[in-house]
Enzyme design. Structure first.
Site, mmCIF file in Angstrom:
data_model
loop_
_atom_site.group_PDB
_atom_site.id
_atom_site.type_symbol
_atom_site.label_atom_id
_atom_site.label_comp_id
_atom_site.label_asym_id
_atom_site.label_seq_id
_atom_site.Cartn_x
_atom_site.Cartn_y
_atom_site.Cartn_z
ATOM 1 N N GLU A 216 -20.184 12.176 49.146
ATOM 2 C CA GLU A 216 -20.494 13.035 47.999
ATOM 3 C C GLU A 216 -21.838 13.768 48.085
ATOM 4 O O GLU A 216 -22.703 13.613 47.211
ATOM 5 C CB GLU A 216 -20.441 12.219 46.702
ATOM 6 C CG GLU A 216 -19.047 11.722 46.365
ATOM 7 C CD GLU A 216 -18.989 10.956 45.051
ATOM 8 O OE1 GLU A 216 -20.063 10.615 44.502
ATOM 9 O OE2 GLU A 216 -17.880 10.688 44.569
ATOM 10 N N GLU A 320 -11.526 8.157 46.651
ATOM 11 C CA GLU A 320 -11.870 7.412 45.436
ATOM 12 C C GLU A 320 -11.012 7.907 44.276
ATOM 13 O O GLU A 320 -10.767 9.109 44.142
ATOM 14 C CB GLU A 320 -13.348 7.589 45.061
ATOM 15 C CG GLU A 320 -14.350 7.000 46.037
ATOM 16 C CD GLU A 320 -15.785 7.142 45.541
ATOM 17 O OE1 GLU A 320 -15.970 7.371 44.318
ATOM 18 O OE2 GLU A 320 -16.699 7.042 46.367
#
Length: 446
Positions: A216, A320
């Site tokens: 991320e 995720e």
């Protein structure tokens, strides 16, 4: 030492004959196309890269001390106490029994987030150096023992790639951009040089299936700059002989932003997207039925489009996702930051639950599992099965996360124990091809 990293007691021989379940090949056999036989996996979040919402007991200090992430925790504890505290956490939070239970749940892969201080630290870093490295290697051997393939995820890079607590240090991004951004970008490439040299060893060929470059990276980082760094990292990993698949993050931009980018790698490079409906107020306000429908329409369509190089990047996985339908879990948004659902996130006053009024309390959302109604469990199960179904139109998925101390809607383990997760991941009663079930009298503020 391999790649200047210690082997720390690994056996000289290993056994790759195990399979996670009868639905997948043993480690010693090729997996085959992930587009045909998708990943069904889970993250081991909060183990080697701390997050306050996963293990709030580690961050139970007076707010005036400002302990909000692993950096401030280690600085407060000091070297000796920090090492002892984290050693105990590493040794007890996840054990071999968890790997046994993960395989028994019909899962085939584990994504293991870890931080750069497993490998090295720099001047001024308070982090505990090297202790998590021993446990990371142990974790891989437990995965091997129970037939689980591994996705290595470098979750925290020097300087913080996103400024969030799970990168080690909350605050500003100082990776690629910022005063020390270029230096930290080079440091990260040096770390990948070490890691990829180590994991190119023959002993890891069958068990380490995926190698993640960075988790991320923040959207403030220019995409072109991030893409250039990614090309450099891929070359290092490839030149060092790692034979698995490299993963890179869509970097909070959405999958369409990567259409036509980083091409020419075939199935050796996969884009990793994280799909949540609770951090965007426009999605958070959806009622229960609309949340499930949204997954089966928008998210599924995005995955399908991304899988096609004519309309997207190509190989696509969901690294995720969770069953959480609110952002109410304690410290999910950072210590002291409140929740969008209740209208107290970072000074905001508008509640973003479907009713949009004073009924939007986190007290209901944070009830213990023993208080969950039958209708709420029905929703949670459908929400999970919808996401599994949608994400399997790509290369598959990794749930976030396996275990938490007190946030059951983020815990695959809690879902299994509470009856709101499919007992066996590849045997499900519902999919996106079915109509959305009726959730009875479930209140929309719940």
């Amino acid at each position: 030492m391999v790649g200047n990293l210690p082997i720390v007691g690994l056996n000289s021989t290993w056994d790759d004959s195990k399979q996670a379940n009868s639905n997948v090949p043993p480690l010693s056999k090729p997996w085959g196309p992930y587009s045909v036989n998708p990943i069904r996996g889970v993250n081991l979040g909060g183990w080697f890269s701390l997050e306050p919402f996963i293990t709030p007991s580690l961050f139970d200090y007076d707010a005036s001390l400002g302990i909000v992430d692993e950096y401030t925790l280690c600085a407060h504890l000091g070297p000796k106490k920090a090492a002892a505290t984290l050693e105990k956490h590493y040794a007890t939070f996840i054990t071999e029994q968890d790997f046994i239970d993960i395989a028994a749940a019909g899962l085939s892969h584990v994504r293991i987030p870890f931080s750069y201080w497993a490998v090295t630290t720099y001047t001024g870093d308070p982090y505990v150096l090297g202790v998590s490295w021993r446990y990371l290697l142990r974790a891989i051997e437990w995965a091997r023992k129970h037939g689980l393939r591994v996705n290595l995820d470098l979750h925290a890079l020097p300087g913080s790639q996103n400024g969030w607590n799970h990168s080690g240090r909350s605050g500003t991004i100082d990776w690629l951009i910022g005063n020390d951004g270029p230096a930290n970008a080079r440091r990260s490439l040096d770390i990948h040089n070490q890691l990829s040299t180590f994991f190119a060893q023959k002993r890891y060929k069958n068990v380490v299936a995926f190698y993640g470059l960075v988790n991320e990276p923040g959207i403030a980082i220019p995409q072109g700059q991030l893409a250039d760094w990614t090309v450099s990292a891929i070359k290092i990993v490839s030149d060092n002989g790692f034979s698995g698949t490299v993963t890179f993050s869509e970097a909070l931009r959405g999958l369409p932003a990567w259409q036509g980018e980083l091409q020419g790698y075939g199935n050796s490079l996969v884009i990793d997207v994280h799909e949540y409906v609770i951090f965007d107020p426009n999605l958070l306000v959806f009622d229960h039925t609309k949340k499930v429908s949204f997954v089966c329409s928008t998210f599924e369509d995005q995955i399908k489009a991304s899988m096609n190089t004519a309309t997207g990047f190509g190989p696509t996985m969901v690294g995720e996702w969770s069953q959480a339908d609110t952002d109410c879990a304690q410290w999910l948004n950072g210590i002291g930051n409140g929740a969008r659902w209740a209208g107290n996130f970072s000074g905001k006053t508008i509640p973003y639950c479907p009713t949009g009024n004073g009924q939007c309390s986190c007290a209901l959302s944070n009830q213990p599992v023993s208080s969950y109604s039958t209708d709420f469990k029905s929703f949670l199960l459908s929400f999970a099965e919808a996401q599994m179904s949608a994400y399997e139109t790509g290369w598959g998925w990794f749930y976030w996360t396996w275990k938490t101390e007190s946030a059951p809607l983020w815990s695959y383990q809690a879902g299994l124990r509470g009856g709101f997760m499919p007992p066996v991941a590849y045997k499900r009663a519902w999919s996106c091809s079915s109509s959305v079930p009726d959730f009875g009298s479930l209140p929309e503020y719940y």
